[in-house]
Design a protein around this motif. Sequence first.
Motif, PDB file in Angstrom:
ATOM      1  N   ILE A 206       8.684   2.483  -3.997  1.00 51.99           N
ATOM      2  CA  ILE A 206       9.346   1.479  -3.321  1.00 51.99           C
ATOM      3  C   ILE A 206       9.217   1.929  -2.061  1.00 51.99           C
ATOM      4  O   ILE A 206       8.867   1.158  -0.884  1.00 51.99           O
ATOM      5  CB  ILE A 206      10.790   1.146  -3.570  1.00 51.99           C
ATOM      6  N   GLY A 207       9.658   2.962  -1.447  1.00 52.43           N
ATOM      7  CA  GLY A 207       9.631   3.750  -0.034  1.00 52.43           C
ATOM      8  C   GLY A 207       8.313   3.635   0.608  1.00 52.43           C
ATOM      9  O   GLY A 207       7.888   3.376   1.501  1.00 52.43           O
ATOM     10  N   ALA A 208       7.459   4.210  -0.455  1.00 50.15           N
ATOM     11  CA  ALA A 208       6.054   4.329  -0.054  1.00 50.15           C
ATOM     12  C   ALA A 208       5.510   2.813   0.147  1.00 50.15           C
ATOM     13  O   ALA A 208       4.580   2.576   1.408  1.00 50.15           O
ATOM     14  CB  ALA A 208       5.092   4.978  -1.235  1.00 50.15           C
ATOM     15  N   GLU A 209       5.813   1.770  -0.517  1.00 47.22           N
ATOM     16  CA  GLU A 209       5.235   0.275  -0.041  1.00 47.22           C
ATOM     17  C   GLU A 209       5.762  -0.130   1.029  1.00 47.22           C
ATOM     18  O   GLU A 209       5.262  -0.547   1.893  1.00 47.22           O
ATOM     19  CB  GLU A 209       5.580  -0.331  -1.454  1.00 47.22           C
ATOM     20  N   MET A 210       7.177   0.415   1.351  1.00 49.18           N
ATOM     21  CA  MET A 210       7.836  -0.137   2.505  1.00 49.18           C
ATOM     22  C   MET A 210       7.159   0.505   3.756  1.00 49.18           C
ATOM     23  O   MET A 210       7.121   0.040   4.825  1.00 49.18           O
ATOM     24  CB  MET A 210       9.096   0.153   2.404  1.00 49.18           C
ATOM     25  N   ASP A 211       6.824   1.792   3.717  1.00 48.36           N
ATOM     26  CA  ASP A 211       6.219   2.569   4.685  1.00 48.36           C
ATOM     27  C   ASP A 211       4.897   1.951   4.971  1.00 48.36           C
ATOM     28  O   ASP A 211       4.243   1.854   6.048  1.00 48.36           O
ATOM     29  CB  ASP A 211       5.893   3.854   4.343  1.00 48.36           C
ATOM     30  N   ARG A 212       4.231   1.460   3.851  1.00 43.24           N
ATOM     31  CA  ARG A 212       2.690   0.998   4.061  1.00 43.24           C
ATOM     32  C   ARG A 212       2.787  -0.511   4.874  1.00 43.24           C
ATOM     33  O   ARG A 212       2.024  -0.606   5.707  1.00 43.24           O
ATOM     34  CB  ARG A 212       2.068   0.617   2.748  1.00 43.24           C
ATOM     35  N   ILE A 213       3.925  -1.153   4.708  1.00 40.60           N
ATOM     36  CA  ILE A 213       4.152  -2.280   5.230  1.00 40.60           C
ATOM     37  C   ILE A 213       4.433  -2.173   6.975  1.00 40.60           C
ATOM     38  O   ILE A 213       3.839  -2.885   7.581  1.00 40.60           O
ATOM     39  CB  ILE A 213       5.299  -3.187   4.436  1.00 40.60           C
ATOM     40  N   ALA A 214       5.067  -1.228   6.988  1.00 42.99           N
ATOM     41  CA  ALA A 214       5.780  -0.912   8.396  1.00 42.99           C
ATOM     42  C   ALA A 214       4.405  -0.401   9.078  1.00 42.99           C
ATOM     43  O   ALA A 214       4.108  -0.841  10.219  1.00 42.99           O
ATOM     44  CB  ALA A 214       6.750   0.344   8.121  1.00 42.99           C
TER      45      ALA A 214
END
Length: 307
Positions: A206-214
């Motif tokens: 989940i954190g990796a996907e949030m980082d990708r979006i950021a």
Amino acid sequence: MAPDCEVEGSVAAPVSIDGLRGKLTPQAPLAKLVWFKTGGCADWMFEPEDLDDLRLFLERLGGDLPVMALGLGSNMIIRDGGVPGVVIKLGKPFANVSIDGEVVSCGGGAHGILVASAARDEGVAGLEFMRGIPGTVGGFVRMNGGAYGREVSDVLIDCDVILPGGELVTLPATDLEYTYRHSVLPEGAVVVSARFQGHQGDPEEIGAEMDRIAEARENSQPLRTKTGGSTFKNPPGKKAWELVDAAGCRGLTMGGAQVSEKHTNFLINTGDATSADIEGLGEEVRRRVYEHSGVELEWEIQRVGRP
């Protein structure tokens, strides 16, 4: 460039303030509260202490004046003539986030990044896209906010809303009749909380996907400028930025407003723009796009107040 909001002499409050614990301000400056940093004053701004305080205020107001909720002001033009009636500004008492199983409950003033982060910490997936919405729960519930392939209508269970007369109601997502960046939430209603449905996930993924979006936002959008987010809705089967670019509007200016060179669906206050500059530039872009491609772009940014 923000108009002067000074108050001359005493001003009678629109309701009795006896028993109210929140802050009621006449001729409240709004430019500092919106991302464009432009616009006039609210006739009144009320910052409630809590839910009961807000209900009491709106009950006393009785629907006699227009009411507008204001979150982060990220997708909004406040016109230079200011906003009639009362602006409701939800603060920290409305910014809570709690999680029960796979259901994420949020106050209307909670920021999208806080919602996504709290869900991540508890291993709840499905809300990562809120990391890419620069606003609060109340705003993106009303506007069916979305980013990176998902939108609020995909995850909203229901929301608690105070109607202009002070009545607190719970509305299931189906009652909002969501379409692209639109709901039928009544004018003047204030979203005070909402519940979202997630699903079990791995916090690291989940954190990796949030980082990708950021990272995607950082690389493609003019985040370090005075802007208002995506200006126009994407027409069916098309991308607004491509239409704007094809019409030769990249870098176009009007007064202190400019079409972003980095992302042409963003308008920028270069430093001394008025709201009239920004809105006027947007209308000029719409005219040029229609002239070039025959497509009539629709505003995504809210434009509120007196010209």
